[in-house]
Design a protein around this motif. Structure first.
Motif, PDB file in Angstrom:
ATOM      1  N   HIS A  74       0.433  -1.042  -0.234  1.00  0.00           N
ATOM      2  CA  HIS A  74      -0.120  -0.234  -0.076  1.00  0.00           C
ATOM      3  C   HIS A  74       0.728   1.512  -0.180  1.00  0.00           C
ATOM      4  O   HIS A  74       0.277   2.163   0.269  1.00  0.00           O
ATOM      5  N   LYS A  75       2.350   0.979   0.181  1.00  0.00           N
ATOM      6  CA  LYS A  75       2.775   2.245   0.052  1.00  0.00           C
ATOM      7  C   LYS A  75       2.694   3.037  -1.182  1.00  0.00           C
ATOM      8  O   LYS A  75       3.257   4.580  -1.046  1.00  0.00           O
ATOM      9  N   ASP A  76       2.039   2.811  -1.969  1.00  0.00           N
ATOM     10  CA  ASP A  76       1.583   3.618  -3.041  1.00  0.00           C
ATOM     11  C   ASP A  76       0.263   4.870  -3.251  1.00  0.00           C
ATOM     12  O   ASP A  76       0.168   5.678  -3.857  1.00  0.00           O
ATOM     13  N   ARG A  77      -0.496   3.913  -2.438  1.00  0.00           N
ATOM     14  CA  ARG A  77      -1.330   5.549  -1.582  1.00  0.00           C
ATOM     15  C   ARG A  77      -0.426   6.583  -0.984  1.00  0.00           C
ATOM     16  O   ARG A  77      -1.667   7.248  -0.606  1.00  0.00           O
ATOM     17  N   ILE A  78       0.786   6.578  -0.790  1.00  0.00           N
ATOM     18  CA  ILE A  78       1.494   7.690  -0.273  1.00  0.00           C
ATOM     19  C   ILE A  78       1.804   8.497  -0.994  1.00  0.00           C
ATOM     20  O   ILE A  78       2.757   7.789  -1.540  1.00  0.00           O
ATOM     21  N   ASP A  79       1.911   9.894  -0.932  1.00  0.00           N
ATOM     22  CA  ASP A  79       2.008  11.048  -1.355  1.00  0.00           C
ATOM     23  C   ASP A  79       3.194  11.280  -0.851  1.00  0.00           C
ATOM     24  O   ASP A  79       3.033  11.852  -0.009  1.00  0.00           O
ATOM     25  N   ARG A  80       4.796  11.040  -1.004  1.00  0.00           N
ATOM     26  CA  ARG A  80       6.193  11.559  -0.485  1.00  0.00           C
ATOM     27  C   ARG A  80       6.436  13.283  -0.558  1.00  0.00           C
ATOM     28  O   ARG A  80       6.642  13.160   1.287  1.00  0.00           O
ATOM     29  N   ALA A  81       5.654  13.719  -0.988  1.00  0.00           N
ATOM     30  CA  ALA A  81       5.205  15.211  -0.679  1.00  0.00           C
ATOM     31  C   ALA A  81       4.732  15.858   1.027  1.00  0.00           C
ATOM     32  O   ALA A  81       5.083  16.557   1.220  1.00  0.00           O
ATOM     33  N   SER A  82       3.185  14.917   0.745  1.00  0.00           N
ATOM     34  CA  SER A  82       2.819  14.779   1.878  1.00  0.00           C
ATOM     35  C   SER A  82       3.141  14.831   3.677  1.00  0.00           C
ATOM     36  O   SER A  82       3.036  15.471   4.133  1.00  0.00           O
ATOM     37  N   LEU A  83       4.825  13.483   3.358  1.00  0.00           N
ATOM     38  CA  LEU A  83       5.259  13.379   4.517  1.00  0.00           C
ATOM     39  C   LEU A  83       6.219  14.707   4.600  1.00  0.00           C
ATOM     40  O   LEU A  83       6.081  14.903   5.882  1.00  0.00           O
ATOM     41  N   ASN A  84       6.307  15.271   3.642  1.00  0.00           N
ATOM     42  CA  ASN A  84       7.056  16.474   4.206  1.00  0.00           C
ATOM     43  C   ASN A  84       6.600  17.865   4.671  1.00  0.00           C
ATOM     44  O   ASN A  84       6.741  17.725   5.756  1.00  0.00           O
ATOM     45  N   ALA A  85       5.443  17.826   4.618  1.00  0.00           N
ATOM     46  CA  ALA A  85       4.617  18.979   5.358  1.00  0.00           C
ATOM     47  C   ALA A  85       3.842  17.978   6.613  1.00  0.00           C
ATOM     48  O   ALA A  85       3.032  18.832   7.653  1.00  0.00           O
ATOM     49  N   GLY A  86       4.094  16.770   6.752  1.00  0.00           N
ATOM     50  CA  GLY A  86       3.842  16.149   8.202  1.00  0.00           C
ATOM     51  C   GLY A  86       2.220  15.621   7.676  1.00  0.00           C
ATOM     52  O   GLY A  86       1.771  15.917   8.741  1.00  0.00           O
ATOM     53  N   SER A  87       1.533  15.230   6.813  1.00  0.00           N
ATOM     54  CA  SER A  87       0.741  15.340   6.622  1.00  0.00           C
ATOM     55  C   SER A  87       0.228  14.208   5.503  1.00  0.00           C
ATOM     56  O   SER A  87       0.899  13.415   5.086  1.00  0.00           O
ATOM     57  N   GLY A  88      -1.351  13.785   5.599  1.00  0.00           N
ATOM     58  CA  GLY A  88      -1.825  12.749   4.935  1.00  0.00           C
ATOM     59  C   GLY A  88      -3.633  12.760   4.248  1.00  0.00           C
ATOM     60  O   GLY A  88      -4.014  12.147   4.457  1.00  0.00           O
ATOM     61  N   PHE A  89      -3.112  14.614   4.252  1.00  0.00           N
ATOM     62  CA  PHE A  89      -4.412  15.403   4.137  1.00  0.00           C
ATOM     63  C   PHE A  89      -4.833  14.459   2.687  1.00  0.00           C
ATOM     64  O   PHE A  89      -6.691  15.062   2.211  1.00  0.00           O
ATOM     65  N   GLY A  90      -4.463  14.101   1.642  1.00  0.00           N
ATOM     66  CA  GLY A  90      -4.236  14.228   0.549  1.00  0.00           C
ATOM     67  C   GLY A  90      -5.664  13.466  -0.289  1.00  0.00           C
ATOM     68  O   GLY A  90      -6.257  13.071  -1.255  1.00  0.00           O
TER      69      GLY A  90
END
Length: 116
Positions: A74-90
């Protein structure tokens, strides 16, 4: 003869699942993916924090910094840019894997009701 009152067993209340996250990560860094998805679903979709802010932030940093080492289907569900923001909002609700949604619901129930 006096009747004895039944007393419910003591169930310690837990504010979050930080300890469970740390236990999971000690077993496998790859478990960072489902924990990120469960915590993001809880917070952004269900408005319940299953992890403390500090634990969620550490999880984002771990995922970002060790991205290439982590393998999970399920790693493909994670937006790497969101990790920089500390977010999973996308992610929209339907984009979360069903297993992550179900597990998040279970963790939320434990927070609200203990291990009934």
């Amino acid at each position: 003869m006096a009747r004895r009152r039944r007393v419910a067993p003591y169930v310690p209340q837990v504010d979050n699942h930080d300890a469970a996250l740390e236990d999971a990560l000690a077993k496998s860094i790859n478990l960072a993916v489902p924990w990120y998805l469960m915590a993001s679903y809880g917070y952004y979709i269900k408005d319940v924090s299953i992890l403390s802010d500090a634990a969620y932030d550490r999880l984002c940093v771990l995922l970002r910094d060790r991205w290439d080492e982590i393998t999970h289907h399920h790693k493909d569900r994670i937006d790497r840019a969101s990790l920089n923001a500390g977010s999973g909002f996308g992610l929209r609700e339907e984009q979360y894997p069903l297993i992550a949604r179900d597990a998040a619901h279970s963790l939320i129930k434990q927070l609200k009701h203990g291990n009934e």
